[in-house]
Design an enzyme around this catalytic site. Structure first.
Site, mmCIF file in Angstrom:
data_model
loop_
_atom_site.group_PDB
_atom_site.id
_atom_site.type_symbol
_atom_site.label_atom_id
_atom_site.label_comp_id
_atom_site.label_asym_id
_atom_site.label_seq_id
_atom_site.Cartn_x
_atom_site.Cartn_y
_atom_site.Cartn_z
ATOM 1 N N HIS A 130 1.920 17.173 64.342
ATOM 2 C CA HIS A 130 0.637 17.494 63.647
ATOM 3 C C HIS A 130 -0.482 17.132 64.418
ATOM 4 O O HIS A 130 -1.628 17.545 63.796
ATOM 5 C CB HIS A 130 0.978 16.383 62.380
ATOM 6 C CG HIS A 130 1.881 16.791 61.361
ATOM 7 N ND1 HIS A 130 1.973 17.970 60.850
ATOM 8 C CD2 HIS A 130 2.824 15.985 60.854
ATOM 9 C CE1 HIS A 130 3.194 17.952 59.958
ATOM 10 N NE2 HIS A 130 3.646 16.768 59.995
ATOM 11 N N ASP A 190 11.364 20.835 61.613
ATOM 12 C CA ASP A 190 10.806 19.872 60.827
ATOM 13 C C ASP A 190 10.310 20.352 59.556
ATOM 14 O O ASP A 190 9.990 21.461 59.065
ATOM 15 C CB ASP A 190 9.641 19.249 61.334
ATOM 16 C CG ASP A 190 9.265 17.927 60.727
ATOM 17 O OD1 ASP A 190 9.710 16.829 61.436
ATOM 18 O OD2 ASP A 190 8.506 17.780 59.679
ATOM 19 N N HIS A 247 8.050 19.571 57.469
ATOM 20 C CA HIS A 247 6.699 19.785 57.478
ATOM 21 C C HIS A 247 6.284 20.613 58.709
ATOM 22 O O HIS A 247 6.714 20.572 59.784
ATOM 23 C CB HIS A 247 5.777 18.273 57.709
ATOM 24 C CG HIS A 247 6.378 17.263 56.802
ATOM 25 N ND1 HIS A 247 7.154 16.249 57.180
ATOM 26 C CD2 HIS A 247 5.818 16.940 55.491
ATOM 27 C CE1 HIS A 247 7.463 15.636 55.707
ATOM 28 N NE2 HIS A 247 6.400 15.887 55.228
ATOM 29 N N ASP A 260 13.931 15.743 58.729
ATOM 30 C CA ASP A 260 13.631 15.530 57.477
ATOM 31 C C ASP A 260 13.752 16.554 56.364
ATOM 32 O O ASP A 260 13.298 16.292 55.328
ATOM 33 C CB ASP A 260 12.027 14.804 57.577
ATOM 34 C CG ASP A 260 11.172 15.727 58.298
ATOM 35 O OD1 ASP A 260 11.639 16.805 58.992
ATOM 36 O OD2 ASP A 260 9.942 15.295 58.498
#
Length: 309
Positions: A125, A162, A164, A246
């Site tokens: 991120h 991931d 996200h 995740d």
């Protein structure tokens, strides 16, 4: 040659404060997996600290300086609402990026078949001048630029599964046709990026958003119909994996329904692509995963696929 592991005790010391999802127990669980009989023989290497110059390849120099100056002598400092520094964070954030550079060297030198970087904090991120979502420096992007600037490669790919979207990696790769970023991720979900319309300067960005509650079928279709064909067309010289776990069905921060078998399958498909395209050169970097049982299951499955390459 076999799968090499890059990690460091200082990753446990990075203190994010009580109740934070990106907590020290995450790396402790990964180390427990690595201590299982099937993985105990894998060679271990201490992650070195990245050089400030390496961080500045992908981050604004003023941002790098500001982050390193912000590490507190006591207590905690927030770089954003989610991203925390403690007095013990400096070594961890430098070694998380340095691990990827060292792993790239090992794979390119032929001393490792492939490599797994068991690091924290995660990095995908982190944008050029902004910390986000637990991420301080963009570990995988630093490793990609190390491969190009220090090791003479031109075309490097990152595949991110991931849950996200890796907005930071996408932003860093957007304007460079020789860098490829592909992502499967839940949408809608933090950070709100990653639509199929986001394609980069030369269709070098490939997003495959998945709806909440998607699982094995949707994930494998996204990989087989969008990600893997685009990766094949790009013809990378090195494949980096942003390996977040995740998307596991147990994870509390999202609502996809992956299992260990899905992570094993995806890793195996990426290794097979690397064997065809770039001499098997794969470096994997730990990203998210916030349920310890789901993280352990995903990590073990991922390692098994890397070892069988």
């Amino acid at each position: 040659m076999t799968t090499a592991i890059f990690t460091h005790p200082d990753f446990l010391a990075h203190d994010t404060g009580p109740g934070h999802p990106e907590r020290p127990e995450r790396i402790a669980v990964v180390w427990e997996v690595l201590d299982r009989d099937e993985f105990r023989g894998l060679p271990r290497h201490e992650a070195p600290e990245a050089e400030v110059e390496q961080l500045r390849w992908v981050h604004d120099p003023a941002y790098v300086d500001a982050v390193l100056s912000a590490v507190p002598d006591n207590g905690h400092v927030r770089l954003d609402a989610d991203t925390v520094l403690s007095p013990t964070s400096r070594s961890a954030i430098l070694r998380a990026a340095g691990a990827v550079c060292a792993a790239v060297d090992a794979v390119l030198d032929g001393t490792a078949k492939n490599a797994f970087c068991a690091v924290r904090p995660c990095g995908h991120h982190a944008e050029p001048a902004r910390a986000m979502g637990f991420c301080v420096f963009n570990n995988v992007a630093v490793g990609a630029e190390h491969a190009r600037k220090r090791r003479g490669l031109t075309r490097v790919a990152v595949v991110d599964y991931d849950v996200h979207h890796g907005n930071g990696t996408q932003a860093m790769f957007w304007d460079d046709a020789d860098l490829f970023f592909a992502s499967t991720h839940q949408s809608p979900l933090y950070p709100g990026t990653g639509s199929m319309r986001e394609t980069g300067v030369a269709d070098n960005i490939v997003n495959a958003p998945l709806p909440p509650n998607a699982g094995t079928v949707e994930f494998r279709q996204a990989m087989e119909r969008r990600i893997l064909p685009a990766l094949e067309e790009f013809q990378p010289e090195l494949i980096l994996i942003s390996a977040g776990f995740d998307a596991h069905t147990r994870d509390p921060l999202a609502s996809l329904n992956f299992t260990g078998a899905d992570f094993e399958w995806a890793t195996r498909k990426l290794v097979e692509a690397a064997n065809r395209l770039c001499g098997g050169r794969v470096v994997s970097v730990l990203e998210g995963g916030y349920d310890t049982l789901g993280l352990a299951e995903g990590c073990a499955a991922h390692l098994q696929a890397l070892m069988r390459a």
